[in-house]
Write an enzyme that holds these catalytic residues in place. Structure first.
Site, PDB file in Angstrom:
ATOM      1  N   SER A 182       6.421  10.790   5.255  1.00  0.00           N
ATOM      2  CA  SER A 182       6.445  10.957   6.744  1.00  0.00           C
ATOM      3  C   SER A 182       7.703  11.267   7.135  1.00  0.00           C
ATOM      4  O   SER A 182       8.672  11.021   6.388  1.00  0.00           O
ATOM      5  CB  SER A 182       6.273   9.740   7.353  1.00  0.00           C
ATOM      6  OG  SER A 182       6.176   9.439   8.688  1.00  0.00           O
TER       7      SER A 182
ATOM      8  N   TYR B  69       6.617   0.566   7.859  1.00  0.00           N
ATOM      9  CA  TYR B  69       6.365   2.102   7.569  1.00  0.00           C
ATOM     10  C   TYR B  69       7.561   3.167   7.180  1.00  0.00           C
ATOM     11  O   TYR B  69       7.669   3.816   6.348  1.00  0.00           O
ATOM     12  CB  TYR B  69       5.733   2.748   9.014  1.00  0.00           C
ATOM     13  CG  TYR B  69       5.205   3.927   8.739  1.00  0.00           C
ATOM     14  CD1 TYR B  69       3.928   4.161   8.246  1.00  0.00           C
ATOM     15  CD2 TYR B  69       5.872   5.198   9.345  1.00  0.00           C
ATOM     16  CE1 TYR B  69       3.511   5.350   8.146  1.00  0.00           C
ATOM     17  CE2 TYR B  69       5.133   6.463   9.150  1.00  0.00           C
ATOM     18  CZ  TYR B  69       3.989   6.696   8.520  1.00  0.00           C
ATOM     19  OH  TYR B  69       3.498   7.918   8.318  1.00  0.00           O
TER      20      TYR B  69
END
Length: 257
Positions: free
Chosen positions: A145, A168
């Site tokens: 990401s 995350y």
């Protein structure tokens, strides 16, 4: 050079939004694709749809978070399919409290998410790479990401009941670092390891969030799932035969400014 004919490629998290797009992109380029996920009922439905479109696709139940068993299960899959030449780490397992603000994260939840996401990617990649080494050929792609590279702009979440969870960024940053480690470790064995780092992918987010997010993107919009899938297909193809240890940004230019 973009053809994947003769390749057998496994995709974890294959039943999700990005996963299904990756399966389709690989299939359109001629690969035999093994869909790996934990929802066998949904897997049967998705498999039926792909087979109706004449794709060379199969479904196998694999829980990548069962860390003690995943090594043996990958060996079984590799033997069953005569050698897996490509592995796409795309699964997105997480705890039920995923999405809470940083100050509300419990230590146990943090530990579980590192196991579920980061450790499952690392251990899966280790095992398939060791099997690929025996054949002197193989490619691993990790779906990371942009938030493993740049920090979130928390202003896009102001006034909204959502955020980017702190684990995350830790997970995706770890995946990016480990992608480079594996590329270095297995490079002389002919194994390529790369990652894609997507930005936001359109998935029925609120209009308020979408407007704020799009304002930060050079292309002025979120990605379509297939716009993440095609770069994955490129990286696993012969066209990328001299690319390893690379993190390909797929973010519409968000990280460029």
């Amino acid at each position: 050079m973009f053809s994947l004919k003769g390749e057998t490629i496994a995709v974890t998290g294959a039943l999700g939004l990005i996963g299904k797009a990756i399966v389709e992109a690989l299939s359109k380029n001629g690969a035999k694709v093994i869909m790996l996920d934990v929802d066998s009922e949904k897997g049967a439905r998705v498999l039926s749809d792909f087979l109706a479109r004449k794709y060379d696709v199969s479904y196998e139940h694999l829980d990548v978070t069962a860390l003690e068993a995943v090594r043996e299960n990958i060996k079984i899959l590799d033997e069953k399919y005569g050698g897996i030449t490509g592995w796409i780490n795309n699964a997105y397992p997480r705890t039920k409290d995923w999405g809470v603000k940083l100050e509300d994260i419990k230590v146990q939840s943090w530990r579980e998410n590192i196991d579920l996401q980061l450790n499952s990617y690392c251990i899966s990649a280790n095992e398939i790479a060791l099997l690929m080494v025996k054949r002197g050929k193989g490619c691993i792609i990790n779906v990371a990401s942009i938030y493993g590279i740049v920090a979130p702009d928390f202003s896009v979440y102001e006034g909204l009941d959502m955020t980017t969870p702190a684990p995350y960024s830790a997970v995706k940053g770890g995946i990016i670092a480990y992608t480079k480690y594996l590329a270095s470790y297995f490079g002389k064995s002919g194994i390529r390891v790369n990652a894609v780092a997507p930005g936001g992918v359109a998935n029925n987010q609120s209009e308020a969030f979408t407007k704020k997010y799009n304002a930060r993107v050079l292309l002025g919009r979120m990605a379509k799932p297939e716009e993440v899938a095609w770069p994955v297909s490129f990286l696993v193809s012969p066209a990328a035969s001299y690319i390893t240890g690379t993190i390909l940004m797929v973010d519409g230019g968000l990280s460029a400014v």
